[in-house]
Enzyme design. Structure first.
Site, PDB file in Angstrom:
ATOM      1  N   ASN A  97      -5.236  10.643   6.591  1.00 60.12           N
ATOM      2  CA  ASN A  97      -5.036  10.141   5.243  1.00 60.12           C
ATOM      3  C   ASN A  97      -5.495  11.106   4.157  1.00 60.12           C
ATOM      4  OD1 ASN A  97      -6.009   7.415   7.000  1.00 60.12           O
ATOM      5  ND2 ASN A  97      -4.011   7.381   5.974  1.00 60.12           N
ATOM      6  N   ILE A 104      -6.548  11.917  -1.253  1.00 63.22           N
ATOM      7  CA  ILE A 104      -6.916  10.888  -0.287  1.00 63.22           C
ATOM      8  C   ILE A 104      -6.006   9.683  -0.466  1.00 63.22           C
ATOM      9  CG2 ILE A 104      -8.767   9.379   0.530  1.00 63.22           C
ATOM     10  CD1 ILE A 104     -10.679  11.324  -1.010  1.00 63.22           C
ATOM     11  N   CYS A 105      -5.548   9.139   0.660  1.00 58.71           N
ATOM     12  CA  CYS A 105      -4.770   7.904   0.591  1.00 58.71           C
ATOM     13  C   CYS A 105      -5.670   6.759   1.044  1.00 58.71           C
ATOM     14  CB  CYS A 105      -3.537   8.011   1.487  1.00 58.71           C
ATOM     15  SG  CYS A 105      -2.555   6.517   1.482  1.00 58.71           S
ATOM     16  N   LEU A 106      -6.220   6.037   0.072  1.00 59.15           N
ATOM     17  CA  LEU A 106      -7.110   4.922   0.406  1.00 59.15           C
ATOM     18  C   LEU A 106      -6.819   3.818  -0.607  1.00 59.15           C
ATOM     19  CD1 LEU A 106      -9.501   3.757   2.024  1.00 59.15           C
ATOM     20  CD2 LEU A 106     -11.028   4.900   0.426  1.00 59.15           C
ATOM     21  N   LEU A 139      -0.879  10.985   5.116  1.00 60.65           N
ATOM     22  CA  LEU A 139      -0.588  12.082   4.210  1.00 60.65           C
ATOM     23  C   LEU A 139      -0.410  13.361   5.028  1.00 60.65           C
ATOM     24  CD1 LEU A 139      -2.949  11.692   1.113  1.00 60.65           C
ATOM     25  CD2 LEU A 139      -0.475  11.446   1.195  1.00 60.65           C
TER      26      LEU A 139
END
Lengths: 166, 571
Positions: A97, A104-106, A139
């Site tokens: 991620n 960051i993919c959160l 990602l």
């Protein structure tokens, strides 16, 4: 409490009062974080103002990231905590991620953000994200595919990992 | 011949002034003296033909008398009148310390003195004499700080009346201020005075004065009426700041003993905390009023912490009524005060085993609190701050007492069994034996318990009636008082040490986080970062040298290392 104060005010706040309340909130968060004194995460204002912080996250034990330390940066918007801070990995982090630029993919940093989150919860969420990636929305697709094979993943991870300078 | 008559006249004047002016300060005496002069001395002088003499004559002295005509009229006074003024003045000056003690019942003497003070040389005489008297009579180790402060405030008011520009005051007050600064309890006494409703004079001034901003405008003479401008007296040194001096009232003079106001803000906070914690019915009206007045003076921002404390009590009241609704009647009724930890002085919870009922009540209250707050916050109980109302039913009497939870817990153990051995009880309560011993002594002092043999306590169901016993009881009561005070002292010391440790721990957390997040740093950068970001109730106010000491200690403890002038965390 500051969240409630802020909510009762109108949205057309002047910049001056906005930044004063952001500063106050961040000041409190810093104090809380320091009082808590937690191991494995750290953060501190970077430079002269409270809107930019630097931090570190230590990989949780029992995961491929165990013992590795990653640097992150946090940028707080003027209407924090109503908008999420921009959080990036500063050290390369091979993770499903996290992309190569450190994005960051959160969810809690994007659409799921809420004013009850704070620096400490962000740091803890990132720490747990390391061990429990969300492989459905990667990602770094290569890392997501490799995740199944933890040994190969660790090898790939260590190729890119650089411990932060002290 | 003239010489002799003149000396007689001078002596008579001296005697008259002394008898009429000494010791009585309420009424002005100068006009009476002058009447006596006109009606007695002057006719006598005429008979003696003194009025043409050198000593007497107005013409030879006219220049002199005119320049120092103390009565402010244009007429030329005979020198003898000036002599009366002079004599009065010297007398008042020598008694000025007593006059100030009598304030505000000394206006007469002050009016006289003010009139005479225009004579040459009197001002320096006053400063010298009053400084000496103050030094000798006030600034002594045996004097109570509160008394020194009272005299200081009276002195400020008297000298302000004598000399509105405040030059005399500045000269005399300086040594007092220096002295007070050296006393440990000065801040506390001043803060107590300012928060004491019975000191109505100070309270009035508190509300009258304008907000004091630190380093406020230096706009020297701008605001004042140019028509009434008066030059500073000749003894005003160049060092004294006109604007500040002219505007200083008693309170700002009190506050300005210290260079910063922060010490007072801190003292207020501590006292506020004490006072609020002593409240048992959540009624904070008096404290709110007091805080409003202090805010007028010190500005809103600096007293925000106290504001939060009061708000905590208001919230606690609401929480208390919620608790009363939610919790069943079977519980022991408790009335919690919920403190926002960061805004109150640090309290270290004293741990001991509370009675089950109370512990259960605590848990229930905590549960209600958590549902109210959405589970984010929880209660941390501080039993040593509470108080308990208990009724003891003994064989022949009942006792109603208000004690600390620890005392109550101890005595409740005697419900289970009549006799306890101290070590056994300490284990049962998980209380330190020395603390337990003090609490037991309290109860023996009240005659509830009896130490039958060393370390063994028994409830005393019936009081023995004989007189001898009554006496020993009294003595024990006294011992108990002393002991109880001990208890407080020790507890204070203990918690102060704990607080220091807590503070050092906080410093260390800051430094650790800083060095982890930002990498190694030199001393001055660590110092500036801490000063910048450690704000609020736990503000960082250490010098670089103090910080270096702390960092070096951490190096010795192997937590840090110093490489090329940079501190870094040891892995």
């Amino acid at each position: 409490m500051s969240a409630m104060n802020g909510a009762s005010r109108s949205s057309g706040m002047e910049t001056a009062t906005a930044s004063a309340s952001v500063t106050k909130r961040l000041q409190n968060e810093l104090m809380q974080l320091m009082m808590a004194g937690m191991d494995g995460i750290s953060a501190f204002p970077d430079g002269d103002n409270l809107l930019k912080w630097a931090g570190t996250i230590t990989g949780p034990a029992g995961t491929v990231y165990s013992g590795l330390v990653f640097k992150i940066s946090m940028l707080f918007p003027a209407n924090y905590p109503y908008s999420a801070p921009a959080v990036y990995f500063e050290s390369t982090c091979y993770h499903p991620n996290v992309d190569l630029q450190g994005n960051i993919c959160l969810d809690i940093l994007k659409e799921q953000w809420s004013a009850v989150y704070n620096v400490q919860t962000i740091l803890l969420s990132l720490q747990s994200l390391l061990g429990e990636p969300n492989n459905d929305s990667p990602l770094n697709t290569e890392a997501a595919e490799l995740w199944e094979n933890q040994e190969a993943f660790r090898v790939q991870l260590m190729k890119t990992y650089k411990p932060p300078a002290l | 011949m003239f010489q002799v008559a003149a000396e007689v006249a001078a002596q008579a004047i001296e005697v008259r002034v002394r008898s009429s002016c000494s010791g009585v300060f309420e009424q002005p005496k100068l006009s009476l003296c002058r009447a006596w002069l006109d009606n007695v001395v002057l006719p006598w002088a005429q008979i003696m033909h003194l009025d043409h003499g050198e000593w007497w004559a107005t013409q030879s002295a006219s220049v002199h008398a005119l320049t120092c005509n103390p009565l402010g009229t244009q007429e030329t006074l005979p020198r003898v009148t000036v002599a009366v003024c002079h004599s009065t003045c010297l007398r008042s000056i020598s008694e000025l310390f007593n006059i100030i003690v009598e304030y505000p019942h000394c206006m007469g003497a002050l009016v006289d003195l003010k009139t005479c003070l225009k004579l040459p040389g009197m001002r320096s005489q006053l400063v010298e004499s009053l400084t000496a008297a103050t030094q000798e009579r006030l600034l002594q180790p045996s004097a109570d700080t509160a008394d020194i402060l009272t005299q200081y405030v009276s002195m400020i008011r008297c000298l302000r009346f004598l000399d509105p520009p405040g030059v005399l005051l500045e000269h005399v007050a300086a040594p007092v201020r220096d002295y007070l600064r050296g006393r440990e309890d000065t801040t506390r006494c001043i803060a107590e005075d300012l928060m004491n409703e019975s000191r109505s004079d100070l309270i009035e001034e508190l509300t009258a004065g304008e907000v004091m901003e630190e380093g406020a405008s230096d706009s020297e003479d701008e605001d004042r009426d140019p028509d009434n401008w008066e030059p500073d007296p000749i003894d005003a040194g160049p060092k004294l700041n006109t604007w500040k001096r002219r505007n200083a009232d008693a309170i700002s003079m009190l506050i300005s003993i210290y260079r910063t106001r922060d010490v007072f803000i801190k003292a207020f906070q501590t006292m506020f905390a004490d006072r609020l914690l002593a409240i048992t019915d959540y009624d904070t009206d008096k404290e709110v009023r007091n805080l409003e007045m202090l805010k007028l003076r010190f500005g809103e921002a600096s007293l925000q912490t106290c504001e939060v404390m009061i708000k905590d009590l208001a919230n606690s009241k609401r929480f208390d009524s919620l608790l009363a609704e939610k919790l069943s009647e079977t519980n022991i009724p408790i009335h919690p005060v919920v403190l926002s930890r960061l805004y109150w002085p640090e309290f270290q919870p004293e741990s001991f085993q509370l009675p089950d009922d109370v512990a259960r009540a605590h848990e229930d209250a905590d549960a209600v609190f958590q549902t109210q707050k959405g589970g984010n916050q929880r209660l941390n109980w501080l039993p040593q701050l509470g108080s308990v109302q208990i009724e003891l039913e003994l064989g022949d009497r009942t006792l109603d007492v208000n004690v600390s939870p620890a005392h109550a817990t101890v005595i409740m153990k005697f419900q289970e069994q009549d006799t306890w051995e101290i070590g056994e009880l300490a284990r049962a309560l998980e209380m330190k034996p020395e603390m337990l011993r003090r609490r037991l002594t309290y109860w023996t002092g009240l005659g509830v318990l009896k130490e039958t043999k060393p370390g063994c306590f028994v409830t005393q169901e019936t009081l023995e009636e004989d007189a001898a016993h009554g006496k020993s009881n009294k003595r024990q009561g006294y011992a108990m008082l002393v002991d109880d005070m001990d208890d407080h002292d020790n507890a204070d010391e203990g918690s102060a040490a704990d607080q220091r440790a807590e503070q050092l721990r906080l410093y260390w957390n800051f430094i650790k986080n800083m060095l982890t997040s930002l990498g190694s740093m030199p001393l001055d950068r660590i110092h500036s970062m801490l000063s910048m970001f450690m704000q609020g109730p736990v503000r960082f106010e250490r010098s670089p040298a103090e910080l270096r000491e702390f960092l070096d200690l951490m190096v010795r403890e192997d937590k840090l290392e110093l490489v090329g002038g940079m501190y870094r965390l040891k892995q």
